[in-house]
Write a protein that holds these residues in place. Structure first.
Motif, mmCIF file in Angstrom:
data_model
loop_
_atom_site.group_PDB
_atom_site.id
_atom_site.type_symbol
_atom_site.label_atom_id
_atom_site.label_comp_id
_atom_site.label_asym_id
_atom_site.label_seq_id
_atom_site.Cartn_x
_atom_site.Cartn_y
_atom_site.Cartn_z
ATOM 1 N N ALA A 41 0.829 -1.202 0.000
ATOM 2 C CA ALA A 41 0.000 0.000 0.000
ATOM 3 C C ALA A 41 0.860 1.246 0.000
ATOM 4 O O ALA A 41 1.934 1.262 0.597
ATOM 5 C CB ALA A 41 -0.901 0.001 1.229
ATOM 6 N N PHE A 84 0.560 5.158 1.116
ATOM 7 C CA PHE A 84 -0.276 6.008 1.960
ATOM 8 C C PHE A 84 0.262 7.424 1.962
ATOM 9 O O PHE A 84 1.460 7.644 2.005
ATOM 10 C CB PHE A 84 -0.304 5.466 3.393
ATOM 11 N N ASN A 85 -0.653 8.380 1.927
ATOM 12 C CA ASN A 85 -0.281 9.776 2.033
ATOM 13 C C ASN A 85 -1.445 10.512 2.679
ATOM 14 O O ASN A 85 -2.570 10.003 2.718
ATOM 15 C CB ASN A 85 0.023 10.366 0.657
ATOM 16 N N TYR A 86 -1.191 11.700 3.195
ATOM 17 C CA TYR A 86 -2.264 12.502 3.766
ATOM 18 C C TYR A 86 -1.987 13.980 3.533
ATOM 19 O O TYR A 86 -0.861 14.370 3.239
ATOM 20 C CB TYR A 86 -2.440 12.221 5.261
ATOM 21 N N THR A 98 -6.975 11.401 3.907
ATOM 22 C CA THR A 98 -6.026 10.298 3.736
ATOM 23 C C THR A 98 -6.208 9.666 2.362
ATOM 24 O O THR A 98 -7.316 9.584 1.846
ATOM 25 C CB THR A 98 -6.211 9.220 4.828
ATOM 26 N N TYR A 99 -5.086 9.211 1.796
ATOM 27 C CA TYR A 99 -5.074 8.617 0.467
ATOM 28 C C TYR A 99 -4.356 7.274 0.558
ATOM 29 O O TYR A 99 -3.195 7.212 0.965
ATOM 30 C CB TYR A 99 -4.329 9.516 -0.525
ATOM 31 N N ILE A 100 -5.039 6.218 0.188
ATOM 32 C CA ILE A 100 -4.445 4.886 0.176
ATOM 33 C C ILE A 100 -4.542 4.347 -1.245
ATOM 34 O O ILE A 100 -5.625 4.349 -1.839
ATOM 35 C CB ILE A 100 -5.148 3.931 1.157
ATOM 36 N N VAL A 160 -9.227 -1.873 5.851
ATOM 37 C CA VAL A 160 -8.418 -0.786 6.395
ATOM 38 C C VAL A 160 -8.967 -0.377 7.757
ATOM 39 O O VAL A 160 -10.179 -0.227 7.922
ATOM 40 C CB VAL A 160 -8.440 0.443 5.449
ATOM 41 N N ILE A 208 -8.027 2.679 10.571
ATOM 42 C CA ILE A 208 -7.202 3.854 10.847
ATOM 43 C C ILE A 208 -7.744 4.531 12.098
ATOM 44 O O ILE A 208 -8.957 4.607 12.286
ATOM 45 C CB ILE A 208 -7.182 4.821 9.637
ATOM 46 N N THR A 265 -7.890 2.758 -5.179
ATOM 47 C CA THR A 265 -7.601 3.777 -4.177
ATOM 48 C C THR A 265 -8.776 4.029 -3.244
ATOM 49 O O THR A 265 -9.916 3.669 -3.551
ATOM 50 C CB THR A 265 -7.256 5.127 -4.854
ATOM 51 N N LEU A 301 -2.355 2.931 11.357
ATOM 52 C CA LEU A 301 -2.955 2.415 10.132
ATOM 53 C C LEU A 301 -2.704 0.915 10.047
ATOM 54 O O LEU A 301 -1.576 0.460 10.240
ATOM 55 C CB LEU A 301 -2.333 3.116 8.924
#
Length: 166
Positions: free
Chosen positions: A35, A37-39, A53-55, A77, A79, A110, A126
């Motif tokens: 995965a 991951f970013n935010y 959040t971006y997965i 997921v 979180i 995504t 996460l």
């Protein structure tokens, strides 16, 4: 000069998006979910601060299970955003891939989620697992994040998130 400064800031923000590192963990023999991951943190004047959040899940890292007349992958997921050892915000949800007929072309899929958070420090936890592989190892990560709230009459910027498509 101001235009040049703004262009440089946007380029730096874009470059940081391009080099976001993947969160990966593989299990020998069973494979493992991968995965990215970013935010980003934003402020809505009437609603306050929130984190988005971006997965992103590469399709080749998960199991596509046969449905009636197609194949589909599902990733679970969890979180949470903790403050002083207590969960103040979070979610548990499934992310489904698009339906495909041919598993030789597994798509990337995504998920985007938003969580309202007040200014402060949080521990984000996460957990991600392939829902189609019971007993597979869970991918987990934690990170301390800080949300700041703009002050009245102070110039401030939210994060920048570049679009892959629209």
């Amino acid at each position: 000069m101001k235009k040049l400064f703004c262009c440089v800031i946007l380029m730096i923000a874009g470059a940081s998006e391009l080099i976001s590192a993947p969160i990966t963990k593989t299990t020998i023999g069973q494979g493992g979910v991968k995965a990215y991951f970013n935010y980003a943190v934003f402020n809505a004047p009437e609603k306050g601060t929130y984190i988005e959040t971006y997965i992103t899940i590469p399709g080749q890292s998960v199991l596509f299970k046969k449905q009636k007349n197609h194949f589909m992958a599902t990733v679970h997921v969890e979180i949470s955003f903790n403050q002083d050892g207590k969960a103040v915000q979070g979610n548990s949800y499934n992310v489904n891939s698009s339906e495909i007929l041919d598993t030789s072309k597994k798509p990337v899929f995504t998920a985007i989620q938003r969580y309202p958070l007040k200014a402060g420090k949080y521990e984000m936890i996460l957990k991600i697992r392939d829902a189609n592989r019971p007993g597979s190892e869970e991918l987990s990560a934690s990170q301390v994040i800080e949300i700041t709230s703009p002050q009245d009459k102070e110039l401030s910027f939210s994060d920048v998130e570049l679009l892959e498509s629209f």
